[in-house]
Design an enzyme around this catalytic site. Structure first.
Site, PDB file in Angstrom:
ATOM      1  N   ASP A  48       0.848  -1.182   0.000  1.00  0.00           N
ATOM      2  CA  ASP A  48       0.000   0.000   0.000  1.00  0.00           C
ATOM      3  C   ASP A  48       0.886   1.236   0.000  1.00  0.00           C
ATOM      4  OD1 ASP A  48      -2.376  -1.482   0.125  1.00  0.00           O
ATOM      5  OD2 ASP A  48      -2.200  -1.666   2.306  1.00  0.00           O
ATOM      6  N   GLY A  49       0.371   2.311  -0.562  1.00  0.00           N
ATOM      7  CA  GLY A  49       1.109   3.561  -0.572  1.00  0.00           C
ATOM      8  C   GLY A  49       1.844   3.814  -1.872  1.00  0.00           C
ATOM      9  N   CYS A  50       1.698   2.911  -2.809  1.00  0.00           N
ATOM     10  CA  CYS A  50       2.334   3.064  -4.114  1.00  0.00           C
ATOM     11  C   CYS A  50       1.275   3.483  -5.132  1.00  0.00           C
ATOM     12  CB  CYS A  50       2.972   1.751  -4.559  1.00  0.00           C
ATOM     13  SG  CYS A  50       4.291   1.183  -3.472  1.00  0.00           S
ATOM     14  N   ALA A  51       1.649   4.355  -6.039  1.00  0.00           N
ATOM     15  CA  ALA A  51       0.725   4.805  -7.078  1.00  0.00           C
ATOM     16  C   ALA A  51       0.410   3.672  -8.047  1.00  0.00           C
ATOM     17  CB  ALA A  51       1.303   5.991  -7.831  1.00  0.00           C
ATOM     18  N   SER A  52       1.384   2.817  -8.275  1.00  0.00           N
ATOM     19  CA  SER A  52       1.185   1.680  -9.177  1.00  0.00           C
ATOM     20  C   SER A  52       0.965   0.416  -8.340  1.00  0.00           C
ATOM     21  CB  SER A  52       2.393   1.524 -10.097  1.00  0.00           C
ATOM     22  OG  SER A  52       3.576   1.440  -9.337  1.00  0.00           O
TER      23      SER A  52
END
Length: 136
Positions: A48-52
């Protein structure tokens, strides 16, 4: 405390003067990785916390830390490869001690990644440290 594999990346970066060449290099590192099996792309391995979309699959065997990973974004896949060079085959107890941000700063990545990519990179590092701390 960086591994030989990571030091090799640092040396390669020194020869690449243009950031676009370094960017391509990181992408090529990601392309050279084996893809993560689809069966391992599950909620438990998603970061979690990633744009992709990002998945990390850590393993601790005999006190040694390793992880595989994958992403749907080529640059992020390359960043996973760089993190693998930094952490793989390290004693699990040493993983949380690595100054990942300091090591990555040697590559100049902090100055050339978008805020979203930087947040995603930070999330990956946090996941790696958490898994290693728990396993140690």
């Amino acid at each position: 405390m960086a591994s030989e594999a990571f030091e090799a990346i640092v040396e390669d970066f020194e020869f690449l003067e243009e950031w676009e060449d370094r960017y391509r290099y990181v992408i090529e590192q990601g392309k050279a990785m084996d893809p993560l099996e689809d069966a391992l792309k599950v909620t438990a391995t998603k970061v979690d916390g990633c744009a992709s979309q990002v998945w990390l699959h850590p393993q601790v065997t005999g006190g040694t830390f390793r992880f595989d990973g994958d992403s749907d974004a080529m640059i992020v896949r390359g960043l996973i490869a760089v993190l693998r060079a930094l952490y793989n085959d390290m004693a699990v107890r040493d993983v949380p001690q690595v100054d990942a941000h300091g090591e990555l700063a040697r590559l100049g990545l902090n100055d050339h990644l978008s805020a979203q990519r930087s947040n995603g990179l930070r999330a990956m590092i946090e996941r790696i440290r958490a898994v290693a701390s728990e396993a140690a």
